[in-house]
Write a protein that holds these residues in place. Structure first.
Motif, mmCIF file in Angstrom:
data_model
loop_
_atom_site.group_PDB
_atom_site.id
_atom_site.type_symbol
_atom_site.label_atom_id
_atom_site.label_comp_id
_atom_site.label_asym_id
_atom_site.label_seq_id
_atom_site.Cartn_x
_atom_site.Cartn_y
_atom_site.Cartn_z
ATOM 1 N N SER A 54 -6.824 -4.459 -8.199
ATOM 2 C CA SER A 54 -5.675 -3.605 -7.901
ATOM 3 C C SER A 54 -4.428 -4.440 -8.148
ATOM 4 O O SER A 54 -4.095 -5.331 -7.365
ATOM 5 C CB SER A 54 -5.733 -3.120 -6.451
ATOM 6 N N ILE A 72 0.808 -1.221 0.000
ATOM 7 C CA ILE A 72 0.000 0.000 0.000
ATOM 8 C C ILE A 72 0.844 1.276 0.000
ATOM 9 O O ILE A 72 0.589 2.187 -0.791
ATOM 10 C CB ILE A 72 -1.021 -0.027 1.162
ATOM 11 N N ARG A 82 -9.810 1.955 -1.953
ATOM 12 C CA ARG A 82 -9.502 0.811 -1.088
ATOM 13 C C ARG A 82 -10.292 0.912 0.215
ATOM 14 O O ARG A 82 -10.903 -0.059 0.665
ATOM 15 C CB ARG A 82 -8.000 0.767 -0.806
ATOM 16 N N LEU A 103 -12.302 -1.174 -4.555
ATOM 17 C CA LEU A 103 -11.133 -1.388 -5.409
ATOM 18 C C LEU A 103 -11.227 -2.839 -5.900
ATOM 19 O O LEU A 103 -10.673 -3.753 -5.320
ATOM 20 C CB LEU A 103 -9.852 -1.138 -4.616
#
Length: 175
Positions: free
Chosen positions: A53, A16, A45, A50
């Motif tokens: 991804s 992340i 997210r 999301l």
């Protein structure tokens, strides 16, 4: 760099911060950018929308990312998604990483039985993937040459597209 060494995989929780940083770096010098793309990815997210991804990894370093999330269309068409943002670190741009991410993401969308995908982007780039400007389908405030759609089943919706509210994210809205 050899594109064959690139690994495309789903994001993991430990990715992340790298995704945030590379997205900020990828859009840093783009004049057409509002420079909020990294906050948009985090907001998507956080909202749990999301859908796909993916990261591009080279020698254990994340060098690219792509996001897909659900969109709504005013005619009631469902199962369509928005592509974006797609980011590649500047030092790795123009080497096929973005194309590889887009192709992999579109394949995953089709595996999810998506009916199509829309995006806002550069007119000369997205046609190579089958995206087209579609009369009668658009995003309010975006000129037609910059809005693209790709139908996976030949049925093209009509109306106004709306991306998730996470696309309004800014640094202030995510703190």
């Amino acid at each position: 760099m050899s594109i064959q060494k690139i690994i495309i995989r789903s994001e993991q929780s430990q990715d992340i911060s790298a995704i945030f940083d590379l997205t900020a770096e990828a859009f840093k010098t783009l004049e057409i950018s509002s420079h909020t793309e990294q906050f948009i990815v985090n907001a998507l997210r956080d909202a749990k929308v999301l859908t796909i991804s993916l990261v591009a990894e080279l020698d254990n370093k994340i060098v690219g990312h792509i996001a897909f999330s659900p969109i709504t269309i005013s005619d009631g068409t469902t199962d369509w998604y928005g592509l974006g943002p797609v980011s590649v670190l500047p030092a790795y741009q123009r080497q096929g990483i973005g194309k590889t991410l887009i192709t992999a993401g579109l394949e995953q969308l089709q595996q999810l039985k998506a009916k199509g995908c829309c995006l806002v982007g550069h007119p000369e780039y997205y046609g190579q993937f089958g995206f087209k400007n579609v009369s009668g389908l658009g995003l309010i405030g975006i000129p037609e040459p910059f809005f693209f759609a790709l139908s996976f089943d030949e049925n093209m919706p009509q109306g106004n597209v709306r991306f998730h509210s996470a696309f309004q994210a800014t640094a202030k809205s995510t703190t």
